[in-house]
Design an enzyme around this catalytic site. Structure first.
Site, PDB file in Angstrom:
ATOM      1  N   HIS A  91       0.804  -1.219   0.000  1.00  0.00           N
ATOM      2  CA  HIS A  91       0.000   0.000   0.000  1.00  0.00           C
ATOM      3  C   HIS A  91       0.835   1.265   0.000  1.00  0.00           C
ATOM      4  O   HIS A  91       0.484   2.252  -0.627  1.00  0.00           O
ATOM      5  CB  HIS A  91      -0.924   0.004   1.227  1.00  0.00           C
ATOM      6  CG  HIS A  91      -1.975  -1.040   1.157  1.00  0.00           C
ATOM      7  ND1 HIS A  91      -2.471  -1.681   2.260  1.00  0.00           N
ATOM      8  CD2 HIS A  91      -2.613  -1.568   0.100  1.00  0.00           C
ATOM      9  CE1 HIS A  91      -3.388  -2.549   1.886  1.00  0.00           C
ATOM     10  NE2 HIS A  91      -3.485  -2.508   0.577  1.00  0.00           N
TER      11      HIS A  91
ATOM     12  N   ARG B 222      -2.296  -2.050 -16.015  1.00  0.00           N
ATOM     13  CA  ARG B 222      -2.000  -3.181 -15.117  1.00  0.00           C
ATOM     14  C   ARG B 222      -3.215  -3.409 -14.219  1.00  0.00           C
ATOM     15  O   ARG B 222      -3.399  -2.686 -13.240  1.00  0.00           O
ATOM     16  CB  ARG B 222      -0.815  -2.846 -14.213  1.00  0.00           C
ATOM     17  CG  ARG B 222       0.536  -2.805 -14.861  1.00  0.00           C
ATOM     18  CD  ARG B 222       1.574  -2.558 -13.765  1.00  0.00           C
ATOM     19  NE  ARG B 222       2.921  -2.756 -14.212  1.00  0.00           N
ATOM     20  CZ  ARG B 222       3.744  -1.768 -14.586  1.00  0.00           C
ATOM     21  NH1 ARG B 222       3.321  -0.521 -14.568  1.00  0.00           N
ATOM     22  NH2 ARG B 222       4.973  -2.046 -14.971  1.00  0.00           N
TER      23      ARG B 222
ATOM     24  N   ARG C 115      -4.119  -5.252 -19.787  1.00  0.00           N
ATOM     25  CA  ARG C 115      -3.405  -6.499 -19.526  1.00  0.00           C
ATOM     26  C   ARG C 115      -4.210  -7.317 -18.525  1.00  0.00           C
ATOM     27  O   ARG C 115      -4.592  -6.805 -17.469  1.00  0.00           O
ATOM     28  CB  ARG C 115      -2.017  -6.214 -18.961  1.00  0.00           C
ATOM     29  CG  ARG C 115      -1.238  -7.508 -18.766  1.00  0.00           C
ATOM     30  CD  ARG C 115       0.134  -7.245 -18.239  1.00  0.00           C
ATOM     31  NE  ARG C 115       0.106  -6.850 -16.843  1.00  0.00           N
ATOM     32  CZ  ARG C 115       1.186  -6.506 -16.158  1.00  0.00           C
ATOM     33  NH1 ARG C 115       2.355  -6.488 -16.747  1.00  0.00           N
ATOM     34  NH2 ARG C 115       1.091  -6.166 -14.900  1.00  0.00           N
TER      35      ARG C 115
ATOM     36  N   GLU D 295       8.160 -10.943 -22.206  1.00  0.00           N
ATOM     37  CA  GLU D 295       8.948 -10.727 -20.991  1.00  0.00           C
ATOM     38  C   GLU D 295       9.606 -12.009 -20.492  1.00  0.00           C
ATOM     39  O   GLU D 295      10.230 -12.023 -19.445  1.00  0.00           O
ATOM     40  CB  GLU D 295       8.083 -10.090 -19.894  1.00  0.00           C
ATOM     41  CG  GLU D 295       6.756 -10.767 -19.650  1.00  0.00           C
ATOM     42  CD  GLU D 295       5.845 -10.006 -18.695  1.00  0.00           C
ATOM     43  OE1 GLU D 295       6.261  -9.017 -18.093  1.00  0.00           O
ATOM     44  OE2 GLU D 295       4.680 -10.437 -18.555  1.00  0.00           O
TER      45      GLU D 295
ATOM     46  N   ASN E 208      10.938  -5.149 -17.335  1.00  0.00           N
ATOM     47  CA  ASN E 208      11.168  -5.452 -15.914  1.00  0.00           C
ATOM     48  C   ASN E 208      11.333  -6.954 -15.721  1.00  0.00           C
ATOM     49  O   ASN E 208      12.306  -7.425 -15.131  1.00  0.00           O
ATOM     50  CB  ASN E 208      10.002  -4.954 -15.050  1.00  0.00           C
ATOM     51  CG  ASN E 208       9.666  -3.506 -15.327  1.00  0.00           C
ATOM     52  OD1 ASN E 208      10.519  -2.762 -15.790  1.00  0.00           O
ATOM     53  ND2 ASN E 208       8.449  -3.107 -15.056  1.00  0.00           N
ATOM     54  N   ASP E 209      10.369  -7.698 -16.245  1.00  0.00           N
ATOM     55  CA  ASP E 209      10.477  -9.150 -16.099  1.00  0.00           C
ATOM     56  C   ASP E 209      11.521  -9.725 -17.042  1.00  0.00           C
ATOM     57  O   ASP E 209      12.232 -10.663 -16.682  1.00  0.00           O
ATOM     58  CB  ASP E 209       9.115  -9.811 -16.333  1.00  0.00           C
ATOM     59  CG  ASP E 209       8.283  -9.782 -15.069  1.00  0.00           C
ATOM     60  OD1 ASP E 209       8.828 -10.137 -14.007  1.00  0.00           O
ATOM     61  OD2 ASP E 209       7.116  -9.371 -15.130  1.00  0.00           O
TER      62      ASP E 209
ATOM     63  N   ARG F 289      13.761  -9.150  -9.440  1.00  0.00           N
ATOM     64  CA  ARG F 289      13.606  -7.696  -9.611  1.00  0.00           C
ATOM     65  C   ARG F 289      13.324  -6.971  -8.300  1.00  0.00           C
ATOM     66  O   ARG F 289      13.498  -5.766  -8.203  1.00  0.00           O
ATOM     67  CB  ARG F 289      12.497  -7.406 -10.628  1.00  0.00           C
ATOM     68  CG  ARG F 289      11.158  -7.956 -10.225  1.00  0.00           C
ATOM     69  CD  ARG F 289      10.166  -7.927 -11.380  1.00  0.00           C
ATOM     70  NE  ARG F 289       9.394  -6.702 -11.438  1.00  0.00           N
ATOM     71  CZ  ARG F 289       8.351  -6.527 -12.232  1.00  0.00           C
ATOM     72  NH1 ARG F 289       7.974  -7.484 -13.062  1.00  0.00           N
ATOM     73  NH2 ARG F 289       7.693  -5.401 -12.245  1.00  0.00           N
TER      74      ARG F 289
ATOM     75  N   CYS G  53       6.931  -1.593 -22.722  1.00  0.00           N
ATOM     76  CA  CYS G  53       6.212  -0.968 -21.607  1.00  0.00           C
ATOM     77  C   CYS G  53       6.888  -1.161 -20.249  1.00  0.00           C
ATOM     78  O   CYS G  53       6.314  -0.821 -19.229  1.00  0.00           O
ATOM     79  CB  CYS G  53       4.777  -1.464 -21.548  1.00  0.00           C
ATOM     80  SG  CYS G  53       4.646  -3.222 -21.228  1.00  0.00           S
TER      81      CYS G  53
HETATM   82  C1  PEP Z   1       7.393  -5.675 -17.159  1.00  0.00           C
HETATM   83  O1  PEP Z   1       7.586  -6.786 -16.666  1.00  0.00           O
HETATM   84  O2  PEP Z   1       8.275  -4.997 -17.716  1.00  0.00           O
HETATM   85  C2  PEP Z   1       6.062  -5.067 -17.110  1.00  0.00           C
HETATM   86  C3  PEP Z   1       5.787  -3.958 -17.769  1.00  0.00           C
HETATM   87  O3  PEP Z   1       5.120  -5.660 -16.336  1.00  0.00           O
HETATM   88  P1  PEP Z   1       5.135  -5.616 -14.726  1.00  0.00           P
HETATM   89  O4  PEP Z   1       6.149  -4.600 -14.302  1.00  0.00           O
HETATM   90  O5  PEP Z   1       3.761  -5.252 -14.341  1.00  0.00           O
HETATM   91  O6  PEP Z   1       5.506  -7.015 -14.379  1.00  0.00           O
HETATM   92 MG    MG Z   2       5.961  -8.081 -16.160  1.00  0.00          MG
END
Ligand code: PEP
Ligand code: MG
Length: 593
Positions: A199, A306, A342, A443, A466-467, A477, A514
């Protein structure tokens, strides 16, 4: 000088610290230890004590309701639901009964009974040990503190009494503390605990307060008034910074403040490079209300909605109509511009156990998350997809599946699940867009390698850096112990992106990016040079990304990208990219590094 690293919750930054960097004096939020002792009361006072307890609960409810209503007005329903959930906990009949019983049977003073029952509940949750539970514990503590304050007549006003800008450091913040932060004075927040899905992180991001969570223990050696630097882009808290470090960061702040003023003018401008290539800049959002921010900052669509946050901010599962309302709202605000929704991506850092397996997974990042979970939780998936389909007639809605690893999975999701849900709507005469585009996040390394096959069945791709970074470099991560490995600038990640873009081009499949990398001004040239022509980032990053697009040439980007692919490590790529950006757009970049 000492540097502490944590998980950055940087969303583009507030207006006066556009790059998420803040230098300032510290205010340490003492973890409140109200020190409740076991106090026994005379038997003839028991009934009065129970009334005193009930009055305190009632006063607390009124206070939480007022927080809920203010939050509803300022941040919208999903945030307000955090407080709705707290009201449920406060009024939990078992908790009320047990506390009352303790007062009655053990002749305990109300505050002693409250401390015992709340601690007992926390202990039960603590044994379950996962992120969602950590948030729950935080909620129970928050409620306990409030009830005790009413009983003891003491209220902690420390945060409300701020009269000058501070950087707030805390072991943890409760939802109410975070939602009530005064943005005039609290310039950044750093906490020892918490994760990205917590939160504190969610609310701080919505309030646009630069924030770092999950730093581990660092508070012992800090006192109020100490100077620190918060770098909420990299997730660094620099304690007792030396002069040269302060100067370096001050330059960044000065340059971003100077530039932010005219960034608003860019809202209606297109992101066209100096050599005439149009770049599509989309927004990443977590809540429906953010669609307004996206429009304000000049997004040409939503590249990533998201949706898991719709679930995480309320106690009960959102109904199909609640989903529908959120998606319809975003579609209507975006008025025909693309809105990529998504499907839920629970698991790993996004609080798996609430919706995933009831037994904790040993390796959640590689476990039942994203599309894998959706294919197992048919009803949950059905509710969401039906809502998206129903909302699809109100705008340009598209569906995107997260964490797709195999072609078979995508086929199942699209041609079995979505098809079945479409057939149901068809049968019931409920309208939806039959041509709705269905794409996937790229990803997982396997998806990059097999992208030519995916191109035959997916309408579009979006690279989640990110993933992708987490999986390519096998570095969690959200784990501060391996954060030195986690870099989306790593040539291994860049090569993956390059390969994905090439396959997308060859197969004429639209591709966007993204992940957080998309909002990074220093690495934009690399992304454009790798061939990306569509980027989705947090709304507040959009103006500066547009501005940079309008000041560079694709030929330079290609040169920078080609060289970056040849380096052997992330820091060389980063240093090189920064040097090049300073060369190309010195007036924009010179002050930064
Ligand atoms: C990512 O993994 O880069 C992504 C955009 O999705 P999330 O950060 O929600 O896993
Ligand atoms: Mg992701």
């Amino acid at each position: 000088m000492k540097t502490v690293s944590g998980i950055p919750v940087f969303n583009g930054g507030a207006v006066d610290n556009a790059f998420g960097i803040v230098i300032g004096r510290v205010f340490v939020q003492e973890s409140e230890r109200l020190g409740i002792e076991e106090r026994i009361i005379p038997t003839d006072e028991i009934e009065n004590e129970i009334i005193r307890y009930k009055t305190a609960v009632n006063d607390t409810r009124i206070e939480i309701e007022s927080n809920r209503d203010t939050t509803l007005e300022s941040l919208g329903r999903n945030f307000a639901d955090i407080f709705e959930a707290q009201i449920h906990i406060l009024q939990d009949p078992r908790l009320l009964r047990e506390t009352e019983n303790l007062i009655r049977t053990k002749s305990l003073a109300a505050e002693s009974a409250v401390a015992i029952t709340h601690n007992a509940q926390i202990e039960i949750f603590r044994k379950l040990n996962n992120t969602y539970i950590a948030e729950k514990i935080n909620d129970i503590r928050d409620i306990e503190k409030r009830v005790l304050r009413y009983l003891l007549g003491t209220r902690s006003e420390s945060l409300r009494k701020l009269t000058e800008p501070v950087i707030l450091l805390a072991s943890n913040l409760t939802p109410s503390e975070t939602a009530n932060l005064d943005r005039n004075f609290v310039k950044a927040v750093v906490t020892e605990s918490g994760g990205l899905g917590g939160h504190t992180a969610i609310l701080a991001a919505a309030l646009e307060i630069p924030c770092i969570v999950g730093c581990g223990n660092f508070l012992e050696n800090i006192k109020n008034g100490d100077i620190v630097i918060v770098d909420a882009i990299s997730g660094l808290l620099i304690l007792s910074p030396d002069d040269s470090t302060i100067k370096k960061y001050q330059k960044i702040i000065d340059s971003s403040s100077a530039r932010i003023e005219n960034l608003d003018e860019l809202r209606d401008a297109e992101a066209i490079t100096l050599d005439g290539t149009k770049i599509e800049i989309l927004a990443n959002i977590e809540f429906p209300q953010e669609a307004d921010n996206a429009i304000q900052r000049g997004a040409s669509g939503i590249g990533l909605f998201r949706t898991e946050f719709l679930y995480l901010t309320q106690e009960s599962e959102p109904t199909e109509d609640e989903h529908f309302g959120s998606y319809k709202r975003v579609a209507e605000v975006m008025d025909g511009k693309p809105v990529v929704i998504r499907t839920f991506d629970f698991g790993d850092d996004k609080e798996s156990n609430k919706h995933g397996e009831s037994t904790p997974e040993r390796n959640p990042a590689l476990g039942l998350r994203g599309i894998r979970l959706a294919l197992k939780r048919w009803q949950l998936f059905r509710t969401q997809i039906r809502a998206i389909l129903r909302a699809s007639i109100y705008g340009n809605i598209q569906i995107m599946f997260p964490l797709v690893s195999t072609v078979k999975e995508f086929r199942q999701a699209r041609y079995t699940a979505v098809k079945e849900f479409m057939d149901e709507l068809e049968h019931d005469g409920i309208p939806y867009n039959k041509e709705i585009k269905i794409g996937m996040m790229v990803e997982v390394p396997a998806a990059v390698v097999m992208l030519d096959h995916f191109a035959e069945i997916a309408d579009f791709f979006s690279i989640g850096t990110n993933d992708l970074t987490q999986y390519v470099l096998a570095s969690d991560r959200g784990n501060r112990h391996v954060s030195h490995l986690f870099s989306s600038s790593d040539p291994a990640v860049l090569r993956m992106i390059h390969s994905a873009v090439k396959i997308a081009d060859q197969t004429e499949t639209p591709i966007s990016l993204c992940g957080q990398l998309g909002g990074d001004p220093m690495r934009l040239a690399i992304l454009l040079g790798l061939g990306l022509r569509s980027i989705s980032c947090t709304p507040s990053s959009i103006p500066r990304i547009k501005k940079i697009c309008r000041r560079i040439m694709i030929a330079d980007c290609k040169r920078i990208a080609e060289k970056s692919l040849q380096f052997s490590n992330a820091s060389d790529v980063q240093d090189y990219a920064i040097r090049e950006m300073i060369n190309i757009i010195p007036d924009l970049m010179n002050k930064i590094f």
